[in-house]
Design a protein around this motif. Structure first.
Motif, mmCIF file in Angstrom:
data_model
loop_
_atom_site.group_PDB
_atom_site.id
_atom_site.type_symbol
_atom_site.label_atom_id
_atom_site.label_comp_id
_atom_site.label_asym_id
_atom_site.label_seq_id
_atom_site.Cartn_x
_atom_site.Cartn_y
_atom_site.Cartn_z
ATOM 1 N N ALA A 7 -43.693 42.724 -2.406
ATOM 2 C CA ALA A 7 -44.112 42.661 -0.839
ATOM 3 C C ALA A 7 -45.497 41.694 -0.759
ATOM 4 C CB ALA A 7 -44.368 44.182 -0.417
ATOM 5 N N SER A 8 -46.311 41.823 -1.741
ATOM 6 C CA SER A 8 -47.470 41.116 -1.755
ATOM 7 C C SER A 8 -47.421 39.563 -1.921
ATOM 8 C CB SER A 8 -48.588 41.469 -2.775
ATOM 9 O OG SER A 8 -48.674 42.770 -2.541
ATOM 10 N N ALA A 9 -46.283 39.285 -2.608
ATOM 11 C CA ALA A 9 -45.934 37.758 -2.931
ATOM 12 C C ALA A 9 -45.221 37.185 -1.856
ATOM 13 C CB ALA A 9 -45.404 37.663 -4.032
ATOM 14 N N HIS A 10 -44.370 38.078 -1.024
ATOM 15 C CA HIS A 10 -43.507 37.635 0.284
ATOM 16 C C HIS A 10 -43.748 38.252 1.418
ATOM 17 C CE1 HIS A 10 -41.401 36.618 -3.514
ATOM 18 N NE2 HIS A 10 -40.898 35.639 -2.783
ATOM 19 N N PRO A 11 -45.214 38.255 2.049
ATOM 20 C CA PRO A 11 -45.738 39.003 3.248
ATOM 21 C C PRO A 11 -44.841 38.691 4.310
ATOM 22 C CG PRO A 11 -47.324 37.206 2.623
ATOM 23 C CD PRO A 11 -46.196 37.406 1.654
ATOM 24 N N GLY A 12 -44.203 37.597 4.623
ATOM 25 C CA GLY A 12 -43.324 37.105 5.757
ATOM 26 C C GLY A 12 -42.222 37.840 5.839
ATOM 27 N N GLU A 13 -41.641 38.009 4.505
ATOM 28 C CA GLU A 13 -40.271 38.673 4.417
ATOM 29 C C GLU A 13 -40.645 40.077 4.589
ATOM 30 O OE1 GLU A 13 -36.514 39.314 1.203
ATOM 31 O OE2 GLU A 13 -38.649 38.834 0.327
ATOM 32 N N ALA A 14 -41.332 40.913 4.049
ATOM 33 C CA ALA A 14 -41.706 42.258 4.238
ATOM 34 C C ALA A 14 -41.990 42.331 5.925
ATOM 35 C CB ALA A 14 -42.882 42.740 3.575
ATOM 36 N N ALA A 15 -42.596 41.624 6.469
ATOM 37 C CA ALA A 15 -42.861 41.604 8.025
ATOM 38 C C ALA A 15 -41.527 41.707 8.914
ATOM 39 C CB ALA A 15 -43.933 40.625 8.543
ATOM 40 N N ARG A 16 -40.642 40.737 8.300
ATOM 41 C CA ARG A 16 -39.515 40.433 9.097
ATOM 42 C C ARG A 16 -38.658 41.890 8.912
ATOM 43 N NH1 ARG A 16 -39.469 35.613 6.733
ATOM 44 N NH2 ARG A 16 -37.975 36.061 5.132
#
Length: 263
Positions: A163-172
């Motif tokens: 989640a930290s490395a891919h904040p955009g994916e987590a937000a989506r």
């Protein structure tokens, strides 16, 4: 002979998207509670390249599928898939389900075995209690909307590092949950609350792959172990790096597992 349990498909049928060539072997992908068919984006290209026709769908009350009133059962969600297969004229398919989708897959393989050629069950469980956890969540989203649970849900979907490395994916993914119909989400919570598929597992005859994420807090690997022990001939695989939405966090490994199992 005991009659098979039956469900009622949602009026109008669930929404689906199809990728890949007509006439190719069909793979149906069934997603998690609170997801839409876009959850499976990382799998589509790999499965199509391997020669499959990929059918993704939204559970009732999710994405672009109709929103019925009142609670649902796992049998109802299974009937939605049977209705979809009938509409698409697909007599027999390969089926991969994650979380709620895996629960639907277990029901289908036990109660409509003629429709399931091969089965992949990912990050799922045949019994996920206690029931009041799910009825309480249903009450929360009916009162406050799905945005009230989106953060906690997605917190279980990915490991903190991912989640930290891919904040955009987590937000989506948080937006995906928050935009789900409250009534549709609640109805599927109630389906999980009333579900107990343990006695169905021994009747599954389709070759079955059971996949778990080593860091999945929602359905830890011991759930996969119990499924694999009860389904005749099932194989189990634990993904070292995955949490609950392992198809995204461990996409390359999941794609290899699915293409090999469905080939």
């Amino acid at each position: 002979m005991t009659a098979r349990p039956t469900g009622s498909p949602v009026a109008g049928g669930v929404h689906a998207q199809i990728d890949g060539p007509d006439g190719a072997p069909a793979v149906v992908l069934s997603g998690s509670l609170g997801s839409t068919l876009e959850m499976w984006d990382p799998q589509v290209g790999a499965l199509v390249a391997a020669g499959f026709r990929v059918v993704r769908y939204d559970h009732r009350g999710h994405g672009r599928s109709p929103v019925p009133r009142g609670p649902a059962t796992i049998a109802d969600l299974g009937a939605d898939v049977v209705d979809l297969l009938d509409r698409l004229e697909l007599p027999r398919v390969r089926f991969a389900g994650l979380s709620l989708g895996g629960m639907v897959g277990m029901w289908l393989a036990a109660n409509a075995p003629e429709r399931i050629d091969r089965l992949a069950l990912m990050c799922t469980s045949p019994l996920l209690g206690p029931p009041e956890n799910w009825t309480d969540r249903a009450a929360t989203v009916r009162a406050q909307g799905t945005g009230a649970v989106a953060g906690a849900v997605v917190g279980r979907w990915f490991t903190p590092g991912h989640a930290s490395a891919h904040p955009g994916e987590a937000a989506r993914m948080r937006s995906m949950v928050a935009e789900t119909s409250a009534e549709g989400y609640a109805a599927c919570c109630e389906a999980i609350a009333g579900m107990d598929l343990r006695s169905d597992l021994g009747r599954i005859t389709a070759p079955t792959l059971v996949v778990a994420g080593a860091h999945d807090p929602a359905t830890p690997p011991d759930h996969a172990e119990r499924i694999a022990a009860a389904v005749p001939g099932a194989r189990r695989h634990v993904l070292d790096g995955g949490a609950h939405l392992a198809n995204r966090e461990c996409a390359d490994e999941v794609n290899r597992l699915l293409t090999a199992h469905f080939a």
